[in-house]
Motif scaffolding. Structure first.
Motif, PDB file in Angstrom:
ATOM      1  N   VAL A 215     -31.849  18.593   3.951  1.00  0.00           N
ATOM      2  CA  VAL A 215     -32.456  18.061   4.732  1.00  0.00           C
ATOM      3  C   VAL A 215     -31.684  18.481   5.680  1.00  0.00           C
ATOM      4  O   VAL A 215     -30.703  18.339   6.665  1.00  0.00           O
ATOM      5  CB  VAL A 215     -33.054  16.984   5.095  1.00  0.00           C
ATOM      6  CG1 VAL A 215     -33.831  16.503   5.791  1.00  0.00           C
ATOM      7  CG2 VAL A 215     -33.372  15.726   3.840  1.00  0.00           C
ATOM      8  N   PRO A 216     -32.231  19.116   6.770  1.00  0.00           N
ATOM      9  CA  PRO A 216     -31.457  19.869   8.066  1.00  0.00           C
ATOM     10  C   PRO A 216     -31.343  18.410   9.189  1.00  0.00           C
ATOM     11  O   PRO A 216     -32.310  17.029   9.482  1.00  0.00           O
ATOM     12  CB  PRO A 216     -32.562  20.666   9.433  1.00  0.00           C
ATOM     13  CG  PRO A 216     -33.731  20.984   7.978  1.00  0.00           C
ATOM     14  CD  PRO A 216     -33.621  19.981   7.556  1.00  0.00           C
ATOM     15  N   GLY A 217     -30.239  18.190  10.129  1.00  0.00           N
ATOM     16  CA  GLY A 217     -29.967  17.722  11.027  1.00  0.00           C
ATOM     17  C   GLY A 217     -28.191  18.104  11.306  1.00  0.00           C
ATOM     18  O   GLY A 217     -28.540  18.401  11.833  1.00  0.00           O
ATOM     19  N   THR A 218     -28.373  16.707  12.269  1.00  0.00           N
ATOM     20  CA  THR A 218     -26.871  17.273  12.927  1.00  0.00           C
ATOM     21  C   THR A 218     -25.989  15.867  12.856  1.00  0.00           C
ATOM     22  O   THR A 218     -25.913  14.868  12.799  1.00  0.00           O
ATOM     23  CB  THR A 218     -27.353  16.484  15.214  1.00  0.00           C
ATOM     24  OG1 THR A 218     -27.550  15.338  14.960  1.00  0.00           O
ATOM     25  CG2 THR A 218     -28.117  17.464  14.931  1.00  0.00           C
ATOM     26  N   PHE A 219     -24.882  16.246  12.785  1.00  0.00           N
ATOM     27  CA  PHE A 219     -24.152  15.006  13.683  1.00  0.00           C
ATOM     28  C   PHE A 219     -22.838  15.512  14.583  1.00  0.00           C
ATOM     29  O   PHE A 219     -22.522  16.561  14.331  1.00  0.00           O
ATOM     30  CB  PHE A 219     -23.105  14.953  11.902  1.00  0.00           C
ATOM     31  CG  PHE A 219     -22.003  15.588  11.071  1.00  0.00           C
ATOM     32  CD1 PHE A 219     -20.895  15.741  11.858  1.00  0.00           C
ATOM     33  CD2 PHE A 219     -23.002  16.742  10.365  1.00  0.00           C
ATOM     34  CE1 PHE A 219     -20.399  16.972  11.485  1.00  0.00           C
ATOM     35  CE2 PHE A 219     -22.278  17.564   9.700  1.00  0.00           C
ATOM     36  CZ  PHE A 219     -21.251  18.315  10.898  1.00  0.00           C
ATOM     37  N   GLY A 220     -22.353  14.701  15.431  1.00  0.00           N
ATOM     38  CA  GLY A 220     -21.151  14.418  15.988  1.00  0.00           C
ATOM     39  C   GLY A 220     -20.724  13.892  16.885  1.00  0.00           C
ATOM     40  O   GLY A 220     -20.216  12.362  16.274  1.00  0.00           O
ATOM     41  N   PHE A 221     -20.488  13.947  17.965  1.00  0.00           N
ATOM     42  CA  PHE A 221     -19.350  12.745  18.745  1.00  0.00           C
ATOM     43  C   PHE A 221     -19.806  12.944  19.991  1.00  0.00           C
ATOM     44  O   PHE A 221     -19.939  13.782  20.965  1.00  0.00           O
ATOM     45  CB  PHE A 221     -18.102  13.128  18.775  1.00  0.00           C
ATOM     46  CG  PHE A 221     -16.803  14.020  18.618  1.00  0.00           C
ATOM     47  CD1 PHE A 221     -16.030  13.993  19.700  1.00  0.00           C
ATOM     48  CD2 PHE A 221     -17.623  15.464  18.441  1.00  0.00           C
ATOM     49  CE1 PHE A 221     -15.532  15.162  20.524  1.00  0.00           C
ATOM     50  CE2 PHE A 221     -16.895  16.455  18.955  1.00  0.00           C
ATOM     51  CZ  PHE A 221     -15.730  16.508  20.077  1.00  0.00           C
ATOM     52  N   SER A 222     -19.527  11.707  20.459  1.00  0.00           N
ATOM     53  CA  SER A 222     -19.942  11.537  21.941  1.00  0.00           C
ATOM     54  C   SER A 222     -18.885  11.517  23.123  1.00  0.00           C
ATOM     55  O   SER A 222     -17.557  11.237  22.561  1.00  0.00           O
ATOM     56  CB  SER A 222     -20.118  10.560  22.356  1.00  0.00           C
ATOM     57  OG  SER A 222     -21.946  10.664  22.389  1.00  0.00           O
ATOM     58  N   ILE A 223     -17.931  12.240  24.478  1.00  0.00           N
ATOM     59  CA  ILE A 223     -16.824  12.284  24.929  1.00  0.00           C
ATOM     60  C   ILE A 223     -17.867  11.465  26.489  1.00  0.00           C
ATOM     61  O   ILE A 223     -18.470  12.769  27.044  1.00  0.00           O
ATOM     62  CB  ILE A 223     -16.388  13.870  25.278  1.00  0.00           C
ATOM     63  CG1 ILE A 223     -15.962  14.191  23.915  1.00  0.00           C
ATOM     64  CG2 ILE A 223     -15.046  13.483  26.469  1.00  0.00           C
ATOM     65  CD1 ILE A 223     -15.222  14.959  24.586  1.00  0.00           C
ATOM     66  N   PRO A 224     -17.188  10.948  26.607  1.00  0.00           N
ATOM     67  CA  PRO A 224     -17.834   9.762  28.610  1.00  0.00           C
ATOM     68  C   PRO A 224     -16.861  10.560  29.222  1.00  0.00           C
ATOM     69  O   PRO A 224     -15.483  11.357  29.275  1.00  0.00           O
ATOM     70  CB  PRO A 224     -17.668   8.509  28.157  1.00  0.00           C
ATOM     71  CG  PRO A 224     -15.687   8.440  27.393  1.00  0.00           C
ATOM     72  CD  PRO A 224     -16.650   9.653  25.900  1.00  0.00           C
ATOM     73  N   ALA A 225     -17.127  11.125  30.525  1.00  0.00           N
ATOM     74  CA  ALA A 225     -16.616  11.492  31.389  1.00  0.00           C
ATOM     75  C   ALA A 225     -15.606  10.981  32.093  1.00  0.00           C
ATOM     76  O   ALA A 225     -15.777   9.692  31.960  1.00  0.00           O
ATOM     77  CB  ALA A 225     -17.454  12.013  32.478  1.00  0.00           C
TER      78      ALA A 225
END
Length: 409
Positions: free
Chosen positions: A144-154
């Motif tokens: 099943v298509p999806g995404t994964f990743g991470f956040s970087i705050p300024a």
């Protein structure tokens, strides 16, 4: 005579405060890393932004793309002085989404050969900025298509690492190969239009050093050291490494790390914690003077104090005025020079000075949050030279924080 007024001392003392919290909206800030690129495992990485305007007025926001440059013998030669800037507006009380920011706003440009880099965010009113870098081509175990990743705050200017300051990034990891454990990419962004030099040291849990080296950045250059543990010679499975980043010249520089699971390519962001060096600033001092409430000022420029002043209340003076207020002004330069500051082996500064009517000595320490503390001893001269309070002295402690920066040419 070069007199700095007592009113200024009090104002600086009251103005002394800590740095902004990371969540406080800012006018100028940086996103350390963004991408529209293929990862080592074939991932399709893209970056999105969310810009939140908490004000009641519209924010005009300039976004500058500081493209990544490859490292060549420890040098990031990609000069971004002429980098492209785009402008967006964000209505008051709204959040602006920008998907695939490098593709939609900058045409997937790669001036230094890589579609990746940092972003400078400059707004006419304070805004909050958060980025997310993710694999847009991820699939679940069932396809099943999806995404994964991470956040970087300024990161704000207060969080950036200035010359003489050190930041440390924990959770850095390394592995002998890509079949297990984690690897870490270390990101660096020069925020100024001049050359900057950063020293990195990779340290194990027991304090031993894996490796260390200098990096030189062209103006506004962005770079990353991929799999930093391997580059520095680590051959073990180690998930508790720490990078210490010290700016030797230039700066400020923003830093951080991405930590990638070698087995499944999940990724997390490891932010920096900053050790502030009290430097290049005017520090307001709060004196522990027994409740009289007077304050002081300390100037530190290019690693050394060059001025101190304080209002000091002495008790035990001869009648009829047994409690008297005196001001000390410690100058290190010019015709008013009356004081010497010396750096001690432990990094503190010793102070020694005198005038025709008094002497003063003390020790000044810097704390890891950029504040200062120490003691000062003030003593009136004996006999007639001591005026209305001969031979009386006092030792008191003080603590202070930077109230104003001193620009360095």
């Amino acid at each position: 005579m070069n007199i700095r007024r007592a009113a200024t001392l009090l104002a600086l003392g009251l103005a002394a405060s800590g740095i902004h919290a990371a969540s406080v909206p800012q006018k100028t800030q940086w996103i350390l890393a963004s991408a529209k690129a293929t990862g080592a495992g074939g991932e399709d990485f893209v970056t999105s932004l969310r810009i939140t305007n908490p004000n009641t007025v519209t924010a005009t926001v300039a976004i500058t793309y500081l493209a990544l440059s490859p490292l060549q013998d420890g040098r990031a030669n990609g000069d971004n002085s002429s980098a492209t800037t785009v402008t967006v507006t964000v209505d008051g009380g709204r959040t602006l989404p920008i998907e695939d920011v490098l593709g939609t706003k900058f045409g997937s440009a790669a001036p230094h050969g890589i579609v990746a880099g940092g972003l400078k965010i400059a707004s006419d009113v304070p805004v909050s900025v958060l980025s997310r870098t993710y694999n847009a081509a991820a699939r679940s175990s069932t396809g099943v298509p999806g995404t994964f990743g991470f956040s970087i705050p300024a990161q704000s200017a207060d969080e950036a690492v200035s010359a003489g300051d050190t930041a440390y990034v924990s959770y850095v990891a390394g592995a002998p190969d890509r079949t297990k454990g984690y690897r870490s990419n270390f990101h660096m962004l020069n925020t100024v239009a001049e050359e900057s030099v950063v020293h990195l040291k990779l340290v194990r849990q027991d304090g031993s050093v894996v490796g260390e080296r200098d990096y030189t950045f062209a103006p506004l250059a962005s770079a990353q050291e991929n799999d930093i543990a391997k580059v520095y010679g680590n051959t073990a499975l180690d998930e508790n490494l720490t990078v210490f980043a010290t700016v030797k010249s230039g700066g400020p520089v923003v830093v951080g790390a991405s930590v990638i699971d070698n087995a499944i390519a999940s990724i997390n962001y490891a932010p920096p914690a900053k050790v502030f060096a009290p430097n290049n600033g005017k520090f307001g001092l709060i004196l522990d003077d027994g409740g009289y409430g007077f304050s002081g000022r300390l100037d530190v420029y290019e690693g050394m104090p060059d001025f101190l002043s304080a209002g000091i209340v002495l008790e035990g003076c001869p009648a009829p005025t047994t409690v008297q207020l005196f001001f000390v002004q410690a100058f290190t330069l010019g015709g008013n020079k009356n004081t010497t500051f010396t750096k001690n082996a432990d990094g503190s500064w010793a102070m020694s000075g005198s005038s025709s009517s008094a002497t003063w000595t003390g020790t000044i320490f810097g704390d890891v949050d950029g504040s200062v503390f120490g003691t000062i001893t003030y003593a009136r001269s004996s006999g007639s030279a001591g005026g209305s309070c001969p031979g009386v002295g006092k030792t008191m402690s003080f603590r202070g924080a930077r109230a104003e920066a001193i620009p360095v040419p």
